[in-house]
Enzyme design. Structure first.
Site, PDB file in Angstrom:
ATOM      1  N   ARG A 192       3.279   7.646  -0.201  1.00  0.00           N
ATOM      2  CA  ARG A 192       4.383   8.599  -0.274  1.00  0.00           C
ATOM      3  C   ARG A 192       5.407   8.222  -1.346  1.00  0.00           C
ATOM      4  O   ARG A 192       5.866   9.077  -2.091  1.00  0.00           O
ATOM      5  CB  ARG A 192       5.086   8.641   1.095  1.00  0.00           C
ATOM      6  CG  ARG A 192       6.178   9.683   1.225  1.00  0.00           C
ATOM      7  CD  ARG A 192       6.994   9.454   2.502  1.00  0.00           C
ATOM      8  NE  ARG A 192       6.152   9.219   3.662  1.00  0.00           N
ATOM      9  CZ  ARG A 192       5.647  10.174   4.439  1.00  0.00           C
ATOM     10  NH1 ARG A 192       5.932  11.427   4.202  1.00  0.00           N
ATOM     11  NH2 ARG A 192       4.875   9.873   5.466  1.00  0.00           N
ATOM     12  N   TYR A 208       4.473  17.738  11.613  1.00  0.00           N
ATOM     13  CA  TYR A 208       5.465  16.683  11.856  1.00  0.00           C
ATOM     14  C   TYR A 208       6.887  17.219  11.958  1.00  0.00           C
ATOM     15  O   TYR A 208       7.833  16.419  11.939  1.00  0.00           O
ATOM     16  CB  TYR A 208       5.469  15.669  10.699  1.00  0.00           C
ATOM     17  CG  TYR A 208       4.140  15.098  10.284  1.00  0.00           C
ATOM     18  CD1 TYR A 208       3.297  14.475  11.204  1.00  0.00           C
ATOM     19  CD2 TYR A 208       3.739  15.145   8.951  1.00  0.00           C
ATOM     20  CE1 TYR A 208       2.084  13.929  10.790  1.00  0.00           C
ATOM     21  CE2 TYR A 208       2.537  14.598   8.531  1.00  0.00           C
ATOM     22  CZ  TYR A 208       1.716  13.990   9.467  1.00  0.00           C
ATOM     23  OH  TYR A 208       0.538  13.445   9.044  1.00  0.00           O
ATOM     24  N   ARG A 219       2.752  19.782   6.600  1.00  0.00           N
ATOM     25  CA  ARG A 219       3.717  18.811   7.129  1.00  0.00           C
ATOM     26  C   ARG A 219       4.782  19.429   8.043  1.00  0.00           C
ATOM     27  O   ARG A 219       5.088  18.847   9.098  1.00  0.00           O
ATOM     28  CB  ARG A 219       4.361  17.996   6.010  1.00  0.00           C
ATOM     29  CG  ARG A 219       3.334  17.168   5.214  1.00  0.00           C
ATOM     30  CD  ARG A 219       3.975  16.175   4.247  1.00  0.00           C
ATOM     31  NE  ARG A 219       4.664  15.123   4.956  1.00  0.00           N
ATOM     32  CZ  ARG A 219       5.969  15.059   5.140  1.00  0.00           C
ATOM     33  NH1 ARG A 219       6.764  15.971   4.597  1.00  0.00           N
ATOM     34  NH2 ARG A 219       6.495  14.088   5.835  1.00  0.00           N
ATOM     35  N   GLU A 248       0.818  -1.212   0.000  1.00  0.00           N
ATOM     36  CA  GLU A 248       0.000   0.000   0.000  1.00  0.00           C
ATOM     37  C   GLU A 248       0.856   1.269   0.000  1.00  0.00           C
ATOM     38  O   GLU A 248       0.767   2.075   0.913  1.00  0.00           O
ATOM     39  CB  GLU A 248      -0.904   0.016   1.252  1.00  0.00           C
ATOM     40  CG  GLU A 248      -1.827  -1.168   1.377  1.00  0.00           C
ATOM     41  CD  GLU A 248      -2.563  -1.221   2.708  1.00  0.00           C
ATOM     42  OE1 GLU A 248      -3.662  -1.777   2.752  1.00  0.00           O
ATOM     43  OE2 GLU A 248      -2.025  -0.709   3.718  1.00  0.00           O
ATOM     44  N   PRO A 249       1.680   1.463  -1.020  1.00  0.00           N
ATOM     45  CA  PRO A 249       2.524   2.661  -1.018  1.00  0.00           C
ATOM     46  C   PRO A 249       1.735   3.918  -1.348  1.00  0.00           C
ATOM     47  O   PRO A 249       0.830   3.882  -2.176  1.00  0.00           O
ATOM     48  CB  PRO A 249       3.531   2.367  -2.141  1.00  0.00           C
ATOM     49  CG  PRO A 249       2.778   1.484  -3.081  1.00  0.00           C
ATOM     50  CD  PRO A 249       1.834   0.663  -2.244  1.00  0.00           C
ATOM     51  N   CYS A 263      -2.382  33.318  10.563  1.00  0.00           N
ATOM     52  CA  CYS A 263      -2.194  33.898  11.891  1.00  0.00           C
ATOM     53  C   CYS A 263      -1.905  32.823  12.935  1.00  0.00           C
ATOM     54  O   CYS A 263      -2.752  32.522  13.787  1.00  0.00           O
ATOM     55  CB  CYS A 263      -3.417  34.709  12.265  1.00  0.00           C
ATOM     56  SG  CYS A 263      -3.732  35.974  11.039  1.00  0.00           S
ATOM     57  N   TYR A 296       0.676  13.900   0.884  1.00  0.00           N
ATOM     58  CA  TYR A 296       0.211  14.555   2.116  1.00  0.00           C
ATOM     59  C   TYR A 296       0.383  16.072   2.022  1.00  0.00           C
ATOM     60  O   TYR A 296       0.662  16.739   3.017  1.00  0.00           O
ATOM     61  CB  TYR A 296       0.906  13.956   3.354  1.00  0.00           C
ATOM     62  CG  TYR A 296       0.785  12.453   3.384  1.00  0.00           C
ATOM     63  CD1 TYR A 296      -0.438  11.858   3.687  1.00  0.00           C
ATOM     64  CD2 TYR A 296       1.859  11.632   3.041  1.00  0.00           C
ATOM     65  CE1 TYR A 296      -0.577  10.475   3.662  1.00  0.00           C
ATOM     66  CE2 TYR A 296       1.721  10.254   3.008  1.00  0.00           C
ATOM     67  CZ  TYR A 296       0.503   9.688   3.328  1.00  0.00           C
ATOM     68  OH  TYR A 296       0.367   8.325   3.295  1.00  0.00           O
TER      69      TYR A 296
HETATM   70  C1  LIG Z   1      -1.429   5.998   5.091  1.00  0.00           C
HETATM   71  C2  LIG Z   1      -1.492   4.539   4.848  1.00  0.00           C
HETATM   72  C3  LIG Z   1      -0.679   3.953   3.875  1.00  0.00           C
HETATM   73  C4  LIG Z   1       0.326   4.724   3.042  1.00  0.00           C
HETATM   74  O1  LIG Z   1       1.452   5.124   3.731  1.00  0.00           O
HETATM   75  P1  LIG Z   1       2.687   5.758   2.917  1.00  0.00           P
HETATM   76  O2  LIG Z   1       3.656   6.111   3.939  1.00  0.00           O
HETATM   77  O3  LIG Z   1       2.160   6.949   2.189  1.00  0.00           O
HETATM   78  O4  LIG Z   1       3.194   4.725   1.994  1.00  0.00           O
HETATM   79  C5  LIG Z   1      -0.813   2.604   3.653  1.00  0.00           C
HETATM   80  N1  LIG Z   1      -1.697   1.856   4.354  1.00  0.00           N
HETATM   81  C6  LIG Z   1      -2.501   2.383   5.297  1.00  0.00           C
HETATM   82  C7  LIG Z   1      -3.450   1.513   6.031  1.00  0.00           C
HETATM   83  C8  LIG Z   1      -2.419   3.747   5.579  1.00  0.00           C
HETATM   84  O5  LIG Z   1      -3.197   4.267   6.531  1.00  0.00           O
END
Ligand SMILES: *Cc1c(COP(=O)(O)O)cnc(C)c1O
Length: 430
Positions: free
Chosen positions: A277, A318, A314, A274-275, A359, A388
């Site tokens: 970023r 963060y 960000r 699940e990439p 502000c 993001y």
């Molecule tokens: C946010 C998220 C991701 C993606 O994370 P990246 O750091 O953008 O790769 C994958 N899986 C789940 C469940 C997430 O909440």
């Protein structure tokens, strides 16, 4: 310099288009994405894990513009969604429902029913309570729901506390004790098909080790699933693959794959990734115009730009580091920029705080940063803003959100227009 963002003859290009030319046409601030960088990112991670024939599910929350989702859908990508709204977006972009997976700790009944009606590949279930609700809703609809258990493996991904999701104190996933109970009682949930085990540890994760640790826990957990006749078919190792925000080398998909693939092979399960970023992070920049320069009598300098924390949060949220450099700089941009003060300081650079008009003192993009001299009216590029960035933007201070542009070779396309003041009030009643 950064994937498909390069300086030529002293000015920044995205692919073969001058950033200045784009801004002349669409205004500032603007998010600018490279189509090639996005597709290259997708293919790089898919190919690194090719031995396992992975289903790559792009994380929609990292960048949910329809045009970008469509690009990826056409390429065969699946999608990881975390709300009904993201599911709607993915389907609008042409995603195949059987390539959509749905995570999130607080899925509402409406969202679950919507996803059941859409016939998505699976839910990543994050609690016993949610499991029961999905079971009951699927029963009402006389259908079966396919689910994966999102495990909380209690693994430290060694990243920012606010982006850590796989430690026992985090709200995410099902701890192994509860997961064991669910598996032993799985027969009770007879409208569910528990077909996978999922982990998502946090982001960004700078090395393969946390994934390896989590996979080892999955390996230990799997026999119990088999003993209880669960049809486990998938292992989903989530997202979190890092990108370089500084220009320094970082762990690449092939580096992760080298450590991860042998373990996946042992499990003999289909792999899901699940990439987010990794695919879009370095594929986008936020361009902003300098509105004012300000110097205090104490010698502190501020560069005040037309973008703000509401456009890219960000750094505020963060303490994230983003490279920032003028679009047409007086000094070439170094390959590597870090938050460390150059020592000795470069003579041609000035030390500034780069801030926005909002502000809040937390409205900044960089503090004590060295950049070349720049004048009001000139442009700055904030790099690595494709993930993001826009998706976390808001209308705080009643600021219309910026436009988004997709560059393809020598051409560019507006893929979201700039918001107007009318947009700001369009949903209010009375
Ligand atoms: C946010 C998220 C991701 C993606 O994370 P990246 O750091 O953008 O790769 C994958 N899986 C789940 C469940 C997430 O909440």
């Amino acid at each position: 310099m950064v994937a498909n963002f390069n300086f030529r003859n002293g000015t920044l290009y995205c692919e073969d288009v001058k950033v200045e030319e784009i801004v002349k046409s669409v205004g500032s601030p603007a998010y600018i994405y490279s189509k090639k960088a996005i597709l290259d990112g997708y293919k790089e991670i898919r190919d690194a894990f090719a031995d396992a024939f992975p289903l790559v599910c792009f994380s929609v929350k990292s960048n949910s513009n329809l045009s970008i989702l469509r690009l990826l859908a056409v390429e065969g990508s699946g999608f990881d969604v975390v709300s009904g709204g993201e599911l709607y977006r993915a389907l609008q972009a042409g995603a195949h429902p059987k390539k959509i997976i749905f995570a999130g700790v607080g899925k509402s009944s409406e969202e679950i029913e919507y996803a059941l009606d859409c016939n998505i590949l699976m839910f990543n279930v994050e609690s016993l309570a949610e499991l029961k609700v999905i079971n009951a809703l699927a029963y009402d609809k006389k259908t079966k729901a396919t689910v994966a258990l999102r495990l909380n493996p209690d693994v430290d991904p060694k990243t920012h506390a606010k982006t850590t999701t796989g430690k026992r104190e985090n709200k995410f996933g099902i701890d192994l004790g509860v997961a064991e109970r669910i598996v032993k009682e799985a027969k009770r949930y007879d409208t569910l098909q528990i077909c996978g085990l999922h982990v998502h540890l946090g982001s960004p994760i700078m090395s393969p080790e946390p994934y390896v640790k989590a996979l080892e826990k999955i390996k230990d957990f799997l026999p119990l699933c088999r003993e209880n006749s669960l049809p486990i078919e998938y292992v989903n190792i989530g997202g979190g693959y890092c990108i370089s925000y500084t220009g320094q080398p970082v762990c690449k998909p092939t580096d992760y794959a080298r450590e991860i693939l042998p373990l996946v092979r042992d499990l003999n399960l289909k792999l899901i990734l699940e990439p987010g970023r990794f695919i879009v992070g370095n594929s986008g920049i936020l361009v902003t115009k300098v509105v004012y320069k300000k110097e205090t009598s104490f010698g502190k300098r501020f560069i005040i730009c037309d973008a703000a924390m509401n456009d890219l949060i960000r750094p505020t949220l963060y303490d994230a580091f983003h490279r920032i450099w003028p679009v047409s700089p007086r000094v070439p941009m170094p390959e590597v920029l870090t938050s460390a003060t150059p020592n000795p300081p470069e003579p041609d650079l000035i030390k500034v705080d780069i801030v926005g008009p909002v502000c809040e003192s937390s409205d900044f993009f960089a503090k004590d940063r060295f950049i070349p001299e720049i004048k009001a009216g000139e442009l700055l590029s904030i790099f690595s803003a494709g993930a993001y960035g826009f998706t976390m933007s808001s209308n705080y201070n009643s600021r219309p959100r910026p436009c988004e542009v997709l560059v393809d070779g020598k051409t560019f396309l507006l893929i979201r227009r700039r918001e107007t003041c009318e947009d700001l009030i369009s949903k209010e009643i009375g």
